[in-house]
Write a protein that holds these residues in place. Sequence first.
Motif, PDB file in Angstrom:
ATOM      1  N   GLY A 230       0.743  -1.228  -0.110  1.00  0.00           N
ATOM      2  CA  GLY A 230       0.114  -0.099   0.094  1.00  0.00           C
ATOM      3  C   GLY A 230       0.870   1.393  -0.180  1.00  0.00           C
ATOM      4  N   LEU A 231       0.601   2.118  -0.934  1.00  0.00           N
ATOM      5  CA  LEU A 231       1.302   3.496  -0.859  1.00  0.00           C
ATOM      6  C   LEU A 231       0.509   4.682  -0.664  1.00  0.00           C
ATOM      7  N   ASN A 232       1.079   5.648  -0.279  1.00  0.00           N
ATOM      8  CA  ASN A 232       0.424   7.216  -0.190  1.00  0.00           C
ATOM      9  C   ASN A 232       0.480   7.962  -1.380  1.00  0.00           C
ATOM     10  N   ASP A 233       1.605   7.618  -1.891  1.00  0.00           N
ATOM     11  CA  ASP A 233       2.275   8.629  -3.085  1.00  0.00           C
ATOM     12  C   ASP A 233       2.521   7.989  -4.299  1.00  0.00           C
ATOM     13  N   LEU A 234       1.907   8.187  -5.198  1.00  0.00           N
ATOM     14  CA  LEU A 234       2.268   7.486  -6.458  1.00  0.00           C
ATOM     15  C   LEU A 234       3.718   7.746  -7.202  1.00  0.00           C
ATOM     16  N   SER A 235       4.389   8.763  -6.874  1.00  0.00           N
ATOM     17  CA  SER A 235       5.712   8.764  -7.189  1.00  0.00           C
ATOM     18  C   SER A 235       6.452   7.483  -6.504  1.00  0.00           C
ATOM     19  N   ASN A 236       5.902   6.929  -5.313  1.00  0.00           N
ATOM     20  CA  ASN A 236       6.754   6.054  -4.887  1.00  0.00           C
ATOM     21  C   ASN A 236       6.618   4.767  -5.355  1.00  0.00           C
ATOM     22  N   THR A 237       5.681   4.520  -6.275  1.00  0.00           N
ATOM     23  CA  THR A 237       5.566   3.339  -6.926  1.00  0.00           C
ATOM     24  C   THR A 237       6.964   3.127  -7.819  1.00  0.00           C
ATOM     25  N   MET A 298      12.033  -9.759   2.074  1.00  0.00           N
ATOM     26  CA  MET A 298      11.700  -9.020   3.320  1.00  0.00           C
ATOM     27  C   MET A 298      12.468  -7.778   3.615  1.00  0.00           C
ATOM     28  N   ALA A 299      13.740  -7.951   3.276  1.00  0.00           N
ATOM     29  CA  ALA A 299      14.776  -6.689   3.502  1.00  0.00           C
ATOM     30  C   ALA A 299      14.285  -5.681   2.662  1.00  0.00           C
ATOM     31  N   LEU A 300      13.977  -5.895   1.513  1.00  0.00           N
ATOM     32  CA  LEU A 300      13.520  -4.650   0.487  1.00  0.00           C
ATOM     33  C   LEU A 300      12.363  -4.087   0.945  1.00  0.00           C
ATOM     34  N   PHE A 301      11.444  -4.958   1.533  1.00  0.00           N
ATOM     35  CA  PHE A 301       9.836  -4.387   1.965  1.00  0.00           C
ATOM     36  C   PHE A 301      10.347  -3.442   3.039  1.00  0.00           C
ATOM     37  N   GLU A 302      11.311  -3.961   4.127  1.00  0.00           N
ATOM     38  CA  GLU A 302      11.457  -3.076   5.178  1.00  0.00           C
ATOM     39  C   GLU A 302      12.253  -1.866   4.701  1.00  0.00           C
ATOM     40  N   HIS A 303      12.979  -1.808   3.936  1.00  0.00           N
ATOM     41  CA  HIS A 303      13.706  -0.610   3.420  1.00  0.00           C
ATOM     42  C   HIS A 303      12.647   0.297   2.940  1.00  0.00           C
ATOM     43  N   CYS A 304      11.516  -0.189   1.872  1.00  0.00           N
ATOM     44  CA  CYS A 304      10.671   0.670   1.488  1.00  0.00           C
ATOM     45  C   CYS A 304       9.707   1.254   2.749  1.00  0.00           C
ATOM     46  N   GLN A 307      11.573   3.714   4.475  1.00  0.00           N
ATOM     47  CA  GLN A 307      11.816   5.197   3.489  1.00  0.00           C
ATOM     48  C   GLN A 307      10.526   6.113   3.388  1.00  0.00           C
ATOM     49  N   GLU A 308       9.331   5.224   3.986  1.00  0.00           N
ATOM     50  CA  GLU A 308       7.832   5.899   4.009  1.00  0.00           C
ATOM     51  C   GLU A 308       7.528   5.864   2.309  1.00  0.00           C
ATOM     52  N   TRP A 309       8.001   4.915   1.817  1.00  0.00           N
ATOM     53  CA  TRP A 309       7.178   4.722   0.463  1.00  0.00           C
ATOM     54  C   TRP A 309       6.223   3.757   0.561  1.00  0.00           C
ATOM     55  N   VAL A 310       6.191   2.878   1.360  1.00  0.00           N
ATOM     56  CA  VAL A 310       5.129   1.875   1.678  1.00  0.00           C
ATOM     57  C   VAL A 310       4.672   1.988   3.001  1.00  0.00           C
ATOM     58  N   VAL A 311       3.272   1.671   3.208  1.00  0.00           N
ATOM     59  CA  VAL A 311       2.542   2.007   4.383  1.00  0.00           C
ATOM     60  C   VAL A 311       2.234   0.638   4.957  1.00  0.00           C
ATOM     61  N   ASP A 312       1.942  -0.302   4.035  1.00  0.00           N
ATOM     62  CA  ASP A 312       1.594  -1.683   4.711  1.00  0.00           C
ATOM     63  C   ASP A 312       1.794  -2.547   3.577  1.00  0.00           C
ATOM     64  N   GLY A 313       1.705  -3.878   3.826  1.00  0.00           N
ATOM     65  CA  GLY A 313       2.074  -4.854   2.900  1.00  0.00           C
ATOM     66  C   GLY A 313       1.597  -6.377   3.429  1.00  0.00           C
ATOM     67  N   VAL A 314       1.557  -7.144   2.284  1.00  0.00           N
ATOM     68  CA  VAL A 314       1.377  -8.686   2.460  1.00  0.00           C
ATOM     69  C   VAL A 314       2.046  -9.297   1.403  1.00  0.00           C
ATOM     70  N   ILE A 315       2.545 -10.494   1.962  1.00  0.00           N
ATOM     71  CA  ILE A 315       3.359 -11.549   0.919  1.00  0.00           C
ATOM     72  C   ILE A 315       2.655 -12.922   1.195  1.00  0.00           C
ATOM     73  N   SER A 316       2.675 -13.603   0.089  1.00  0.00           N
ATOM     74  CA  SER A 316       1.880 -14.747  -0.242  1.00  0.00           C
ATOM     75  C   SER A 316       2.633 -15.925   0.342  1.00  0.00           C
ATOM     76  N   GLN A 317       2.180 -16.785   1.191  1.00  0.00           N
ATOM     77  CA  GLN A 317       2.926 -17.747   1.777  1.00  0.00           C
ATOM     78  C   GLN A 317       2.562 -19.213   1.167  1.00  0.00           C
ATOM     79  N   SER A 318       1.748 -19.158   0.078  1.00  0.00           N
ATOM     80  CA  SER A 318       1.283 -20.448  -0.687  1.00  0.00           C
ATOM     81  C   SER A 318       0.850 -19.835  -2.265  1.00  0.00           C
ATOM     82  N   GLU A 319       0.916 -20.844  -3.079  1.00  0.00           N
ATOM     83  CA  GLU A 319       0.345 -20.694  -4.157  1.00  0.00           C
ATOM     84  C   GLU A 319      -1.156 -20.182  -4.151  1.00  0.00           C
ATOM     85  N   GLY A 320      -2.117 -20.735  -3.247  1.00  0.00           N
ATOM     86  CA  GLY A 320      -3.454 -20.347  -3.328  1.00  0.00           C
ATOM     87  C   GLY A 320      -3.447 -18.930  -2.733  1.00  0.00           C
TER      88      GLY A 320
END
Length: 469
Positions: A230-237, A298-304, A307-320
């Motif tokens: 999840g992002l607040n600012d488009l430029s952060n994409t 995960m390290a990249l996610f934490e970095h983002c 940097q306040e580029w990313v507000v929240d996130g989720v990662i899949s743990q299975s194919e489903g």
Amino acid sequence: MSTTATAFDPQTLEGLLTDGGKVLTAPDDLAAYGCDWTRIYDPAPLAVVLPKSTEEVQAIVRYANEQHMALVPSGGRTGLSAGAVAANGEMVVAMDRMNRILDFNANDRLVQCEAGVVTEQLQQYADEQGLYYPVDFASAGSSELGGNIATNAGGIKVIRYGMTRDWVLGLKVVTGAGEILELNNGLEKNNTGYDLRQLFIGGEGTLGFITEATMKLARQPSNLTVMVLGLNDLSNTMDVLQSFRSKLDLTAYEFFSNEAIAHVQAHAEVPRPFETECPYYALLEFEATSEGVMEEAMALFEHCVEQEWVVDGVISQSEGQAEKLWQLRERISESIAPHTPYKNDLSVRISRVPEFLNEIHSVVSKEYPDFEIIWYGHIGDGNLHLNILKPADMEKQEFFKRCETVNDLVFEIVQRYEGSVSAEHGVGMVKKKYLGFTKSAEEIAVMKGIKKVFDPNGIMNPGKLIDSD
Ligand code: 2HG
Ligand code: ZN
């Protein structure tokens, strides 16, 4: 020349179909085969012919030349630019009965298909061989290979695997002059001058009809893992894209707005990815081939987040779970379909996406403050889908007319950013009048010259892409 046949006799045409092809003239068939998913034009074909072989397609094209009859190619008719619409008494040439996989060679990793093979059929076939056909999109269950090639279909994996063009190593086509050409013969390398195959890829059936294709397959990806952020600012994409790309080979990098998710939730009961509501979301996918790759992600996610580029996130743990997260993106188009969206499919260089989107958004919302605007797309390829939804109380024709008035403003921005008026959906009838915003007059004149060479009588899909002079 006139594009409508004067005295059409179905039996004469059927008599030319010596391999078992057939001709349909029932009103239901005409209505079904005369339109694609664009739904702007009313179908009005003269007849529908379903050939069984390349030789039958050749017989049809020769007959059409003699009769001065316009032909429209028809695959799965999932296009969104009216490239497969027959609204003016044309003959539809539907590839449904040419749907066989003809040959496969494991050493070459090549599969030879007839044009009517459905995309999903090819994907499944590749899977059975332990391989992968990577061109993928929501309409894979209905779209046909010939149509994918004729429109150079893109989809959700372009960032890693490219467009349909990148997977075509051979083509058999019937030109508008009625000649059969076999182009490139499955060769990876063939540096012998003009590569005519490339003209038929993305040619929208205006030069000839594709009857067979030899497609390259890839190794199967392993443990595809999806993150939604999840992002607040488009430029952060773009910051997020650059970060992840510097360490991981992404197989997808998609984007959608909060409004888009709301429609998916309402239509398909797909849950939100996480509690926090954000104006924008990015979906990225990569092969988690080892524990190390997962730790890197995960390290990249934490970095983002830091940097306040990313507000929240989720990662899949299975194919489903990965498939569920994909639904947030893949089901947007069907979820907004009941609102009769007016569609634009735009692209710019990826670094310019945020300012490009913001500029277009402000122009459209200023002109039509009451229209709902839905943004999503393949942001990692610089490709944005702009959908304007019809207010419930407005007539469809009136709505489309109003959207067209704003197009000139939108396409002026596209031109200024040196972008494209059609990133992946093709030109067809819908975008033909806007082609000049992306291609120069000189380039269009050359295209017309090429059309004349392959289709001297202008019978191949007239009214689409360019007009023959
Ligand atoms: C997608 O990316 C398709 O979902 C359809 O290209 C886009 O419906 C659209 O505007
Ligand atoms: Zn798309």
